[in-house]
Scaffold this motif. Structure first.
Motif, PDB file in Angstrom:
ATOM      1  N   LEU A  63       0.832  -1.210   0.000  1.00 50.42           N
ATOM      2  CA  LEU A  63       0.000   0.000   0.000  1.00 50.42           C
ATOM      3  C   LEU A  63       0.867   1.261   0.000  1.00 50.42           C
ATOM      4  O   LEU A  63       0.552   2.247  -0.678  1.00 50.42           O
ATOM      5  N   ALA A  64       1.950   1.230   0.753  1.00 53.63           N
ATOM      6  CA  ALA A  64       2.838   2.401   0.806  1.00 53.63           C
ATOM      7  C   ALA A  64       3.485   2.655  -0.551  1.00 53.63           C
ATOM      8  O   ALA A  64       3.564   3.802  -1.013  1.00 53.63           O
ATOM      9  N   LEU A  65       3.944   1.593  -1.219  1.00 55.32           N
ATOM     10  CA  LEU A  65       4.562   1.757  -2.541  1.00 55.32           C
ATOM     11  C   LEU A  65       3.554   2.276  -3.560  1.00 55.32           C
ATOM     12  O   LEU A  65       3.903   3.005  -4.485  1.00 55.32           O
TER      13      LEU A  65
ATOM     14  N   GLY B 144      -4.083   9.010  -4.865  1.00 56.94           N
ATOM     15  CA  GLY B 144      -3.026   9.263  -5.825  1.00 56.94           C
ATOM     16  C   GLY B 144      -3.084   8.358  -7.034  1.00 56.94           C
ATOM     17  O   GLY B 144      -2.241   8.452  -7.925  1.00 56.94           O
ATOM     18  N   GLY B 145      -4.074   7.459  -7.072  1.00 58.60           N
ATOM     19  CA  GLY B 145      -4.256   6.607  -8.250  1.00 58.60           C
ATOM     20  C   GLY B 145      -3.560   5.270  -8.198  1.00 58.60           C
ATOM     21  O   GLY B 145      -3.641   4.490  -9.155  1.00 58.60           O
ATOM     22  N   GLY B 146      -2.848   4.983  -7.138  1.00 57.58           N
ATOM     23  CA  GLY B 146      -2.168   3.701  -7.035  1.00 57.58           C
ATOM     24  C   GLY B 146      -3.140   2.549  -6.853  1.00 57.58           C
ATOM     25  O   GLY B 146      -4.246   2.724  -6.335  1.00 57.58           O
ATOM     26  N   LYS B 147      -2.702   1.364  -7.290  1.00 60.96           N
ATOM     27  CA  LYS B 147      -3.528   0.169  -7.167  1.00 60.96           C
ATOM     28  C   LYS B 147      -2.674  -0.981  -6.638  1.00 60.96           C
ATOM     29  O   LYS B 147      -1.503  -1.099  -6.989  1.00 60.96           O
ATOM     30  N   VAL B 148      -3.296  -1.796  -5.793  1.00 61.33           N
ATOM     31  CA  VAL B 148      -2.628  -3.004  -5.300  1.00 61.33           C
ATOM     32  C   VAL B 148      -3.423  -4.208  -5.789  1.00 61.33           C
ATOM     33  O   VAL B 148      -4.621  -4.322  -5.519  1.00 61.33           O
ATOM     34  N   PHE B 149      -2.736  -5.069  -6.531  1.00 66.19           N
ATOM     35  CA  PHE B 149      -3.310  -6.336  -6.959  1.00 66.19           C
ATOM     36  C   PHE B 149      -2.725  -7.432  -6.059  1.00 66.19           C
ATOM     37  O   PHE B 149      -1.687  -7.240  -5.420  1.00 66.19           O
TER      38      PHE B 149
ATOM     39  N   ALA C  72       0.712   1.735   6.477  1.00 73.19           N
ATOM     40  CA  ALA C  72       1.312   2.202   5.218  1.00 73.19           C
ATOM     41  C   ALA C  72       1.717   3.674   5.337  1.00 73.19           C
ATOM     42  O   ALA C  72       2.794   4.072   4.871  1.00 73.19           O
ATOM     43  N   SER C  73       0.869   4.486   5.978  1.00 73.24           N
ATOM     44  CA  SER C  73       1.202   5.906   6.166  1.00 73.24           C
ATOM     45  C   SER C  73       2.457   6.059   7.016  1.00 73.24           C
ATOM     46  O   SER C  73       3.293   6.944   6.766  1.00 73.24           O
TER      47      SER C  73
END
Length: 351
Positions: A53-55, A94-99, A342-343
């Motif tokens: 999540l952080a990445l 920010g638009g990030g996604k975790v699969f 993650a934060s």
């Protein structure tokens, strides 16, 4: 399957180990493949998930991989067991996604047979008669070859295959007692294969990736004597295999309520009880005698645990590895807590 939207973050409190954090190292920042290992019970699945999540917080597409068929990632996100396919499990600001991908050994072996020997139909027949289970049982190292091979495929995947290409891959890896042999299995396989052929070429390619700057191994530990000792031993083992240690991630560090001097004094039961009682009265807190004695006992217990963690931290610093710190959570880990953790990692430079 529905994705898990970012439920927002809650503030995390300062811990007694914050001074041990050295931030996200340059080698960790350069890496694309992040293995997360640690002694059993240290929370490596939670840390691997929080790291993913952080990445993703900077808009990256991140794949979180599970290799031990425990469905730990599904439980962490409080969802149904994951199939053998890449599923979107979380979106972040920010638009990030975790699969996420839970590798199934039989399915991975069918992929392997089809890729290298064009045995798609034959492979399915082998599965129906139990030959695949038999093969992986009599040759345990074969499982690790299949797992590391599948991870290699997702890391090196190209856009032409019309599949998701990832900016980073985080693997919830085997525990420290097995991580060295797990990651180095393809080196042994390349040696055994001899000559040329697809097995040797694939083994060499996986080994090259694992031993390159594109790969790091993070080790999760608690500030307790046994996990710290096992972490130090794992660092030595990984280095002996030519593998790169990324970060030591201290998990469940105690919240800091007192300075070091007060911790040492209270741990020795040196408490000015009258001053404490006066302070409670001044703030309007009413406590009977029994409750007051209970508070003093809790303070002593907290101070002793915190002092023990500080001493374990001093031992850990002898490894001179980059370190990150995550706080202990008083109520266990819920989905919202993953974003808090993650934060905390982002605050220490993870991106």
């Amino acid at each position: 399957m529905p994705s898990t939207e970012n439920p927002g973050t809650r503030s995390t409190r300062a811990t007694i180990a914050d001074a041990l954090s050295t931030g996200w190292s340059d080698s960790s920042e350069r890496a694309e493949l992040h293995y997360v290992s640690g002694k059993g019970g240290t929370g490596k699945t939670t840390v691997a998930t929080s790291l993913a999540l952080a990445l993703a917080s900077t808009g990256k597409r991140v794949l979180l991989v599970e290799v031990e068929e425990r469905q730990g990632i599904a439980r962490t996100f409080d969802r149904e067991p994951l199939p053998y396919s890449e599923e979107l499990v979380a979106r972040v600001d920010g638009g990030g996604k975790v699969f996420a991908l839970a590798i199934d050994i039989e399915a991975a072996m069918l992929d392997y047979l089809d890729t290298f020997y064009r045995l798609g139909v034959v492979g399915k027949v082998m599965k129906s008669v139990g030959a695949i289970e038999f093969a992986t049982t009599i040759a345990p190292g074969l499982k690790d070859v299949l797992l590391t091979g599948k991870i290699y495929e997702v890391v090196t995947r190209e856009h032409a295959k019309r599949e998701v290409v990832y900016d980073a891959v985080v693997v919830d890896a085997p525990p420290t007692g097995r991580i060295g042999k797990f990651l180095d299995v393809t080196t042994a396989m390349a040696d055994l294969a001899g000559g040329g052929g697809p097995i040797r070429r694939q083994a060499e390619a996986v080994s090259e990736l694992v031993h390159s700057p594109r790969t790091v191994v993070h080790l999760v530990t608690l500030l307790e004597s046994l996990p710290v000792q096992e972490t130090l031993e794992a660092i030595d083992e990984l280095k002996s295999h030519g593998l790169r240690v990324g970060q030591v991630i201290i998990n469940r560090a105690e919240t800091r309520h007192l300075d070091d001097e007060a911790l040492g004094r209270i741990a020795e039961e040196d408490i000015d009880a009258e001053s404490v009682r006066a302070g409670l009265e001044e703030t309007g807190v009413e406590v009977d005698d029994e409750g007051f004695q209970g508070l003093l006992v809790q303070a002593i217990e907290h101070a002793r645990v915190a002092r023990g963690q500080l001493r374990a931290g001093e031992t850990l610093t002898s490894a001179a590895c980059p370190t990150l710190v995550l706080p202990a959570l008083p109520h266990g880990v819920e989905v919202a807590d993953l974003y808090d953790l993650a934060s905390a990692l982002v605050d220490q430079g993870v991106h």
